[in-house]
Design a protein around this motif. Structure first.
Motif, PDB file in Angstrom:
ATOM      1  N   GLY A  18       6.706 -70.307-123.156  1.00 13.32           N
ATOM      2  CA  GLY A  18       5.463 -69.614-123.425  1.00 13.32           C
ATOM      3  C   GLY A  18       5.287 -69.260-124.879  1.00 13.32           C
ATOM      4  N   ALA A  19       6.043 -69.880-125.792  1.00 12.18           N
ATOM      5  CA  ALA A  19       5.970 -69.526-127.204  1.00 12.18           C
ATOM      6  C   ALA A  19       4.874 -70.295-127.923  1.00 12.18           C
ATOM      7  N   VAL A  20       3.695 -70.336-127.329  1.00 12.92           N
ATOM      8  CA  VAL A  20       2.640 -71.143-127.926  1.00 12.92           C
ATOM      9  C   VAL A  20       1.959 -70.437-129.087  1.00 12.92           C
ATOM     10  N   GLY A  21       2.107 -69.143-129.182  1.00  6.36           N
ATOM     11  CA  GLY A  21       1.450 -68.423-130.258  1.00  6.36           C
ATOM     12  C   GLY A  21       1.982 -68.806-131.618  1.00  6.36           C
ATOM     13  N   ILE A  31       1.751 -69.960-121.739  1.00  6.87           N
ATOM     14  CA  ILE A  31       1.991 -70.889-120.651  1.00  6.87           C
ATOM     15  C   ILE A  31       2.976 -70.312-119.644  1.00  6.87           C
ATOM     16  N   ARG A  32       2.638 -70.508-118.349  1.00  2.00           N
ATOM     17  CA  ARG A  32       3.558 -70.124-117.273  1.00  2.00           C
ATOM     18  C   ARG A  32       4.897 -70.832-117.495  1.00  2.00           C
ATOM     19  N   SER A  33       6.000 -70.145-117.363  1.00  3.62           N
ATOM     20  CA  SER A  33       7.266 -70.751-117.765  1.00  3.62           C
ATOM     21  C   SER A  33       8.439 -70.159-117.001  1.00  3.62           C
ATOM     22  N   VAL A  34       9.579 -70.835-117.144  1.00  2.91           N
ATOM     23  CA  VAL A  34      10.820 -70.299-116.583  1.00  2.91           C
ATOM     24  C   VAL A  34      11.164 -68.981-117.255  1.00  2.91           C
ATOM     25  N   ALA A  35      10.983 -68.937-118.587  1.00  2.00           N
ATOM     26  CA  ALA A  35      11.334 -67.724-119.318  1.00  2.00           C
ATOM     27  C   ALA A  35      10.463 -66.548-118.917  1.00  2.00           C
ATOM     28  N   ALA A  36       9.246 -66.857-118.418  1.00  2.00           N
ATOM     29  CA  ALA A  36       8.363 -65.779-117.987  1.00  2.00           C
ATOM     30  C   ALA A  36       8.832 -65.193-116.656  1.00  2.00           C
ATOM     31  N   ALA A 432      -7.094 -78.661-109.926  1.00  2.29           N
ATOM     32  CA  ALA A 432      -5.984 -78.105-110.707  1.00  2.29           C
ATOM     33  C   ALA A 432      -6.185 -78.349-112.193  1.00  2.29           C
ATOM     34  N   ALA A 433      -6.775 -79.491-112.537  1.00  2.00           N
ATOM     35  CA  ALA A 433      -7.068 -79.783-113.943  1.00  2.00           C
ATOM     36  C   ALA A 433      -8.235 -78.946-114.443  1.00  2.00           C
ATOM     37  N   ALA A 434      -9.279 -78.802-113.617  1.00  2.00           N
ATOM     38  CA  ALA A 434     -10.466 -78.044-114.025  1.00  2.00           C
ATOM     39  C   ALA A 434     -10.124 -76.589-114.304  1.00  2.00           C
ATOM     40  N   PHE A 435      -9.132 -76.054-113.580  1.00  2.00           N
ATOM     41  CA  PHE A 435      -8.759 -74.644-113.745  1.00  2.00           C
ATOM     42  C   PHE A 435      -7.299 -74.499-114.168  1.00  2.00           C
ATOM     43  N   SER A 436      -6.874 -75.441-115.001  1.00  2.00           N
ATOM     44  CA  SER A 436      -5.501 -75.426-115.505  1.00  2.00           C
ATOM     45  C   SER A 436      -5.161 -74.119-116.211  1.00  2.00           C
ATOM     46  N   LEU A 440      -1.757 -71.777-115.862  1.00  2.00           N
ATOM     47  CA  LEU A 440      -0.811 -71.658-116.973  1.00  2.00           C
ATOM     48  C   LEU A 440      -0.724 -70.247-117.541  1.00  2.00           C
ATOM     49  N   THR A 441      -1.753 -69.438-117.298  1.00  2.00           N
ATOM     50  CA  THR A 441      -1.745 -68.075-117.835  1.00  2.00           C
ATOM     51  C   THR A 441      -1.488 -67.022-116.775  1.00  2.00           C
ATOM     52  N   ASP A 442      -1.211 -67.456-115.544  1.00  2.00           N
ATOM     53  CA  ASP A 442      -1.000 -66.545-114.418  1.00  2.00           C
ATOM     54  C   ASP A 442      -2.261 -65.802-114.001  1.00  2.00           C
TER      55      ASP A 442
END
Length: 579
Positions: A18-21, A31-36, A432-436, A440-442
């Motif tokens: 989730g380190a996209v910033g 991004i939804r992630s394992v680390a999250a 799923a693509a339209a509302f990705s 990804l943001t929970d």
């Protein structure tokens, strides 16, 4: 490590941590992630073991050497995907690949934009409910002969909405001020001899997936409950030009699924203990309860047909591409359609004549006119599948016999023997693509419905459908298109129960039109969204039947449906609590 490698490692890490910033200063979402989810014991590092475990999700198997060879490729793809997920892709951005229901050698008959409806002789009723439940054609007749004004009709529907919407939850937003303004304009037009067509002065409901400039368009979902667009959908614009009066935005299941929206569940007027089905839940409920003259719905996979069955309305899902979707929420770009929900079959012709037409802002829009005028039913051939009626109920069989009594030729229809089940993945993957972003943001957690069948779970699972398999599904879709094209050869229409034999799934995928009309009634218990009984006590519930035609031949199923409706004689029955 080079700068390029550092960037690749950072991007790859973003997909999991989730380190996209840190990338280009982008802080659009995390991004939804394992680390999250620190409670998990999953190693975030991709190894050959990771690949071996992933193979189980795809039903495939590779050797240890093959896994080792593809490891770098997978890491590089994750780098690419992480960058892709940072790109701003608004809901209205359609894929470059556009679905076309017309096969390369398929001939589509030319149609001029022409509408011919029966002459009306009935005088204006004294009872307000009789006016509220009148057809669009009847309402238009009374407006034109001066028996009724659009302002009076609009007031009547607004009073009914005020009285009944609290029980039905059919409208999310009521546009009272705008409705009165548009009704007053229609009355001025009539007094000046200006007639904009069959919908002029008729109040209607618009599904809350269609943009309305400066008016809440929430898609029924909590994440968008304050969304106000700055422009109109093309259908909104066309209805305004046709002189129709917008009463408000009808409720839809959150993000076009079911009858549960962020504020409530929309109810069935025949039994307010159950939902009205979805996702055009509010449109069907409002029409069935006499809260508007007609309504606009959308369908991706049953969202016009299903609530029409539940509420006893007549719904038309037009051929894919006939009606512009520009300005509507996109759920599944290759399946979404816009169509009318009405109380009588021929009302659908009146509405379709106003909203039909090519639109350059919709990549899937077709350039085909719409003609509706009297047709010789004795020259028509309608197909049926015997097994469908053997497995159906008495209403289905009565509809078939009523069709036979009209002198129409009935022949057994060669329904394609193809396993259609994989086609349902089209909706799951495209949605799923339209509302990705929500996944990804929970923010999918904000949606009111969180069951196994609901969008959040479906969208997560859809990420494990491989691109290779999705292309194979698309190839299956082409095979079904070819089979349906052959099957309709020599037939003007097909009749059957709405959901029999996978016909709803198949014809949505091929783009063929479907008309649902009331065929009778049955005693049944209150049911869930998925038709599972939830009460033992039974009630009188409407039952419907469907007609399908070849591409862009809606005129045929409307003409056949109108004759069938008259013969069956059950269309005028009203929900007791709203009559």
């Amino acid at each position: 490590m080079s700068i390029k490698t550092d960037r690749r490692a950072l991007l790859r890490g973003a997909a999991f941590t989730g380190a996209v910033g840190a990338i280009g200063g982008c802080e659009r979402f995390q991004i939804r992630s394992v680390a999250a989810n620190p409670s998990t014991d999953i190693d975030p590092k991709i190894t050959t073991r990771s690949i071996a475990e992933a193979e189980k999700l795809q039903g495939i198997s590779f050797s240890a050497a093959e896994r080792g060879m593809m490891l770098d490729d997978i890491e590089n793809r994750l780098t690419t995907l992480a960058g892709l997920r940072l790109m701003d892709m608004p809901n209205g951005l359609a894929p470059a690949m556009v679905f076309n229901p017309k096969l390369p050698r398929k001939k589509i008959s030319s149609q001029k934009n022409r509408l011919s409806l029966p002459l009306i002789s009935r005088a204006l009723p004294e009872n307000e409910a009789d006016i509220a439940y009148a057809s669009v054609n009847e309402l238009g007749h009374w407006l034109r002969n001066g028996s009724l004004t659009s302002a009076q009709l609009t007031d009547l529907y607004l009073r009914r909405i005020t009285k009944h919407n609290g029980e039905l939850n059919a409208f999310i937003t009521i546009t009272e001020g705008l409705a009165r303004e548009q009704a007053a304009k229609a009355d001025v037009d009539f007094s000046n001899g200006r007639d904009r067509g069959p919908l002029h002065g008729i109040p209607y409901g618009l599904k809350d997936l269609a943009d309305t400039k400066g008016i809440l368009t929430s898609w029924g979902a909590t994440p968008f409950k304050d969304r106000i667009p700055d422009s109109d959908a093309e259908v909104t614009r066309k209805l305004r030009l046709a002189g129709a009066v917008l009463l408000g935005k009808t409720a839809c299941g959150a993000i076009a699924y079911g009858d549960q929206w962020f504020g409530a569940r929309t109810r069935n007027p025949w039994n307010s203990d159950e939902g009205s089905s979805g996702s055009s839940a509010g449109s069907a409920s409002a029409v069935a309860a006499g809260l508007c003259g007609f309504a606009i719905g959308t369908e991706t996979l049953g969202s016009i047909i299903s609530p029409s069955e539940r509420c006893g309305t007549t719904g038309l899902r037009p051929t894919f591409g006939r009606v512009s979707r520009a300005g509507f929420m996109a759920l599944c770009w290759s399946l979404d359609k816009v169509g009318p929900i009405c109380r009588t079959v021929e009302d659908n012709a009146a509405v379709l004549s106003a909203i039909n037409g090519y639109d350059a802002d919709d990549p899937g829009a077709a350039r085909v006119g719409f003609t509706y005028e009297p047709l010789d039913l004795l020259q028509m051939t309608v197909g049926y599948v015997p097994e469908w009626f053997e497995e159906g109920d008495e209403s289905d069989r009565k509809a078939l016999e009523a069709l036979r009594s009209l002198g129409i030729t009935l022949k057994e229809f060669p329904w394609p023997e193809i396993d259609l089940s994989a086609l349902s993945e089209i909706v799951q993957v495209e949605a799923a693509a339209a509302f990705s972003d929500l996944t990804l943001t929970d923010r999918d957690d904000e949606l009111a419905w969180q069951a196994k069948e609901a969008w959040p779970n479906s969208w997560r699972a859809a990420r494990f459908v491989s691109a290779v398999d999705y292309i194979q599904i698309d190839r299956l879709r082409r095979r079904v298109m070819e089979a349906m094209n052959s099957a309709f050869d020599g037939f003007d229409a097909l009749i059957g129960p709405h959901f029999a034999g996978g016909a709803l799934l198949a014809t949505n995928a091929t783009g063929h039109p479907q008309l649902a009309l009331r065929a009778g009634f049955s005693q049944r218990p209150t049911v869930s969204l998925f038709d599972e009984p939830i009460q033992k006590q039974t009630f009188k519930a409407p039952r419907g039947v469907s007609l399908w035609s070849d591409l862009f031949e809606e005129r045929k199923i409307i003409a056949i449906g109108a004759a069938l409706e008259k013969t069956l004689g059950v269309q005028d029955a009203r929900p007791p609590a709203f009559s």
